[in-house]
Enzyme design. Structure first.
Site, PDB file in Angstrom:
ATOM      1  N   VAL A 136       0.785  -1.066   0.109  1.00  0.00           N
ATOM      2  CA  VAL A 136      -0.251   0.033   0.004  1.00  0.00           C
ATOM      3  C   VAL A 136       0.828   1.347  -0.160  1.00  0.00           C
ATOM      4  CG1 VAL A 136      -0.370   0.044   2.524  1.00  0.00           C
ATOM      5  CG2 VAL A 136      -1.962   0.963   1.132  1.00  0.00           C
ATOM      6  N   THR A 137       0.290   2.199  -0.523  1.00  0.00           N
ATOM      7  CA  THR A 137       0.950   3.756  -0.526  1.00  0.00           C
ATOM      8  C   THR A 137       0.072   4.657  -0.865  1.00  0.00           C
ATOM      9  OG1 THR A 137       2.835   4.798  -1.432  1.00  0.00           O
ATOM     10  CG2 THR A 137       1.348   4.040  -3.082  1.00  0.00           C
ATOM     11  N   TYR A 138       0.417   5.937  -0.638  1.00  0.00           N
ATOM     12  CA  TYR A 138      -0.734   7.037  -0.777  1.00  0.00           C
ATOM     13  C   TYR A 138      -0.420   7.956  -1.743  1.00  0.00           C
ATOM     14  CZ  TYR A 138      -2.802  11.599   0.642  1.00  0.00           C
ATOM     15  OH  TYR A 138      -3.342  12.772   0.291  1.00  0.00           O
TER      16      TYR A 138
ATOM     17  N   GLY B 137       4.742   2.976 -12.428  1.00  0.00           N
ATOM     18  CA  GLY B 137       6.227   3.742 -12.265  1.00  0.00           C
ATOM     19  C   GLY B 137       6.340   4.222 -10.808  1.00  0.00           C
TER      20      GLY B 137
ATOM     21  N   CYS C 279       4.378   0.849   2.131  1.00  0.00           N
ATOM     22  CA  CYS C 279       4.830  -0.108   1.237  1.00  0.00           C
ATOM     23  C   CYS C 279       5.161  -1.440   2.257  1.00  0.00           C
ATOM     24  CB  CYS C 279       6.216   0.370   0.762  1.00  0.00           C
ATOM     25  SG  CYS C 279       5.925   1.572  -0.329  1.00  0.00           S
TER      26      CYS C 279
ATOM     27  N   SER D 148       8.383   6.182  -3.800  1.00  0.00           N
ATOM     28  CA  SER D 148       7.716   4.984  -4.070  1.00  0.00           C
ATOM     29  C   SER D 148       7.841   4.463  -5.415  1.00  0.00           C
ATOM     30  CB  SER D 148       6.335   4.878  -3.431  1.00  0.00           C
ATOM     31  OG  SER D 148       6.435   5.313  -1.887  1.00  0.00           O
ATOM     32  N   LEU D 149       7.863   3.225  -5.572  1.00  0.00           N
ATOM     33  CA  LEU D 149       8.108   2.806  -6.797  1.00  0.00           C
ATOM     34  C   LEU D 149       7.217   1.299  -6.990  1.00  0.00           C
ATOM     35  CD1 LEU D 149      11.424   2.910  -8.568  1.00  0.00           C
ATOM     36  CD2 LEU D 149      10.048   0.834  -8.979  1.00  0.00           C
TER      37      LEU D 149
END
Length: 213
Positions: A75-77, A151, A169, A138-139
Site C-alpha cells: 500500500v502507498t498514498y 511507475g 509499502c 515509492s516505486l
C-alpha cells in the site's frame, strides 16, 4: 529511429481510477509500432494497494478511498504535491530488463535530488529512494507482454500526514520525506521537468514530444 521517440503527457491533477484505466487500455492495445509514453500526473488523495498488499497494512484510511492496483508492492498514498511518473515503455524494444528499469527509475530520482543538493539512495531490501532512513519516492511496476506500466511517485511538497494511516509499502513505522523539507520552493511544476530530463538522459536521450492534456 522513429520508434525510439517518446510522447510525454502532462496530465495535471487527476483522479486515480480513470488514469489507471487509460494506462491499462494503452498497454492492452499497443503493438510493435506504438510509441512509448511517459505520463506526468498528480492524483487526488487515494491509497492504492499493490498486488502483494495485505489488509493489515491499511491502519485507518478514514475518508480517503482505498483502491486495488495491479502494480507490484504494498500500500502507498497518492495526493496533490506528489509527482507521479508513469512509464509506458516497450522493454524489448529498448533492450531493458525489469531490474534494469527499476534501477533506472531509482537513479532518475537520485540524480534529480542530487541537482537540488539532496543526497539520496536506493535500498536493496526495499524498492524506492531514501534520504537517510526516510522514504521520499515509492516505486511500483507491472510488465505485460514485454511492456511496462505504473511507475514512481516522488514526494515534492505534499501533506505527508496520510502516510501515518498506513504502513507505507508494508513497513510499520516507515518515515516519509518530501523535497520541500530541504527546498521550500519545490513544486511539482519545477520538479517534473528535472525528473523528465533525467529519465530521458538515462534512456539515451531519445527524441520526445511534449503533450499537455
Amino acid at each position: 529511429m522513429y520508434q525510439d521517440k517518446i510522447l510525454v503527457r502532462q496530465l495535471g491533477l487527476q483522479p486515480y481510477e480513470p488514469i489507471s484505466l487509460a494506462m491499462h487500455e494503452f498497454t492492452d492495445t499497443r503493438d510493435e509500432s506504438t510509441l512509448d509514453e511517459i505520463w506526468l500526473v498528480e492524483h487526488y488523495p487515494v491509497f492504492t494497494q499493490g498486488q502483494a498488499g495485505k489488509a493489515e497494512h491499511i491502519l485507518m484510511p478514514g475518508d480517503i478511498p482505498v483502491i486495488q492496483s495491479d502494480r507490484g508492492g504494498q500500500v502507498t498514498y497518492h495526493g496533490p504535491g506528489q509527482q507521479v511518473m508513469y512509464v509506458l515503455l516497450n522493454l524489448k524494444r529498448r533492450k531493458l530488463g525489469v531490474r534494469e528499469l527499476v534501477t533506472l527509475l531509482e537513479q532518475t530520482v537520485v540524480n534529480t535530488l542530487a541537482e537540488l543538493g539532496i543526497e539520496a539512495h536506493p535500498r536493496a531490501d526495499a524498492p524506492g529512494v531514501y534520504v537517510g532512513e526516510k522514504k521520499i519516492c515509492s516505486l511500483g511496476l507491472r510488465i505485460r507482454r514485454g511492456c511496462s506500466f505504473h511507475g514512481l511517485a516522488l514526494n515534492v511538497n505534499m501533506d505527508l500526514s496520510p502516510f501515518l494511516r498506513i504502513n507505507p509499502c508494508g513497513y510499520a513505522g516507515m518515515e516519509m520525506a518530501k523535497i520541500s523539507q530541504w527546498k521550500p520552493e519545490a513544486t511539482t511544476n519545477n520538479i517534473a521537468p528535472r525528473l523528465l530530463e533525467n529519465i530521458l538522459a538515462l534512456l539515451n536521450n531519445p527524441d520526445f514530444e511534449y503533450i499537455t492534456a
